[in-house]
Design an enzyme around this catalytic site. Structure first.
Site, PDB file in Angstrom:
ATOM      1  CE  LYS A  31      25.925  35.603 -11.558  1.00  0.00           C
ATOM      2  NZ  LYS A  31      26.612  36.464 -12.521  1.00  0.00           N
ATOM      3  NE  ARG A 106      20.543  42.159 -16.365  1.00  0.00           N
ATOM      4  CZ  ARG A 106      20.632  42.696 -17.576  1.00  0.00           C
ATOM      5  NH1 ARG A 106      21.749  42.648 -18.232  1.00  0.00           N
ATOM      6  NH2 ARG A 106      19.603  43.298 -18.118  1.00  0.00           N
ATOM      7  NE  ARG A 145      33.378  46.560  -3.184  1.00  0.00           N
ATOM      8  CZ  ARG A 145      33.445  47.135  -4.384  1.00  0.00           C
ATOM      9  NH1 ARG A 145      34.283  46.686  -5.283  1.00  0.00           N
ATOM     10  NH2 ARG A 145      32.660  48.130  -4.668  1.00  0.00           N
ATOM     11  NE  ARG A 179      34.693  52.536  -3.625  1.00  0.00           N
ATOM     12  CZ  ARG A 179      35.177  51.929  -4.707  1.00  0.00           C
ATOM     13  NH1 ARG A 179      34.503  50.951  -5.284  1.00  0.00           N
ATOM     14  NH2 ARG A 179      36.331  52.300  -5.212  1.00  0.00           N
ATOM     15  NE  ARG A 190      24.533  46.531  -5.454  1.00  0.00           N
ATOM     16  CZ  ARG A 190      25.400  46.994  -4.557  1.00  0.00           C
ATOM     17  NH1 ARG A 190      25.450  48.276  -4.280  1.00  0.00           N
ATOM     18  NH2 ARG A 190      26.238  46.173  -3.942  1.00  0.00           N
TER      19      ARG A 190
END
Ligand SMILES: [Zn+2]
Length: 238
Positions: A31, A106, A145, A179, A190
């Site tokens: 987004k 949010r 990532r 990570r 999360r």
């Protein structure tokens, strides 16, 4: 404390943005990129709360100092502070023509607060653009990532920014690592926290009749074109 907005605004300038678009989507839905592209296409101002917080942190006191207190604890910036930051930004002359909000609202409470903020300036959200991506796909994207183990901590992504040699940093040749934050289990946990408030925001805009959902499992350009068509329709006087 929560009423501070009134006192530190000597003249009560209403939020005057004539066209307000809200981007809604999970982390990894793209987004941020789409908000930027839509803003460029329609000559609107992209307003990312993440960027606003970073700017405030850089500029320091008094707002930056307040935001730092939360950021340093790893806590979310509370609504009154977030709302103040957004309101101040929307009052600037460069926001008058219109904005694309990214990272805000949010929660349902923030969405309601935005509605009343805009109502004071006799405007409303023109469209809430929801980029829908299934959770497994979000996990796959976010888990792609890789960060280099050198001091530069250069960031790569298996899909969108792959290193020239697999597993090795292009810049300094050190091995790339995943990570712990980017491991699928951590990401799933999360998302389990982040998605329910986002669905509330989606519900809110469904209720106010401005929600437009687009499928996010397509090429970026296709999504951008569809969002632009929706936004242009929303801008037409009815
Ligand atoms: Zn590196």
């Amino acid at each position: 404390m929560t009423q501070a907005t009134r006192e530190d605004a000597p003249r009560e300038i209403p939020v005057g943005s004539s066209s307000v678009f809200v981007m809604v989507g999970a982390p990894g839905a793209g987004k941020g990129t789409q908000a930027q592209r839509l803003a460029v296409s329609l000559d609107l101002l992209p307003v990312s709360t993440g960027d606003l917080f970073r700017t405030a942190l850089r500029e320091g006191a008094p707002l930056g100092a307040e935001i730092r207190r939360y950021v340093e604890k790893g806590a979310l910036v509370p609504d009154p502070v977030t709302l103040r930051v957004v309101r101040e930004r929307l009052r600037q002359p460069d926001a008058a023509h219109g904005v694309v909000l990214d990272g805000f609202p949010r929660t349902r409470a923030q969405a309601e607060a935005l509605d009343s903020m805009l109502a004071q300036g006799r405007t409303r959200v023109a469209a809430a653009l929801y980029i829908e991506v299934e959770t497994p796909e979000l996990v796959r994207r976010l888990a792609g990532r890789r960060v280099c183990s050198g001091p530069g901590q250069h960031i790569f992504h298996l899909d969108s920014r792959p290193p020239r040699r697999p597993g090795v940093c292009d810049v300094d040749g050190t091995p790339l690592v995943q990570r712990s934050d980017d491991e699928p289990e951590t990401i799933r946990a999360r998302l389990a926290r982040q998605l329910p408030p986002m669905y509330e925001v989606v519900d809110h805009y469904q209720g106010t009749g401005v929600l437009h959902a687009v499928r996010g499992d397509r090429p970026m350009d296709e999504i951008a074109e569809e969002l632009l068509r929706i936004a242009q329709r929303a801008l037409k006087p009815s």
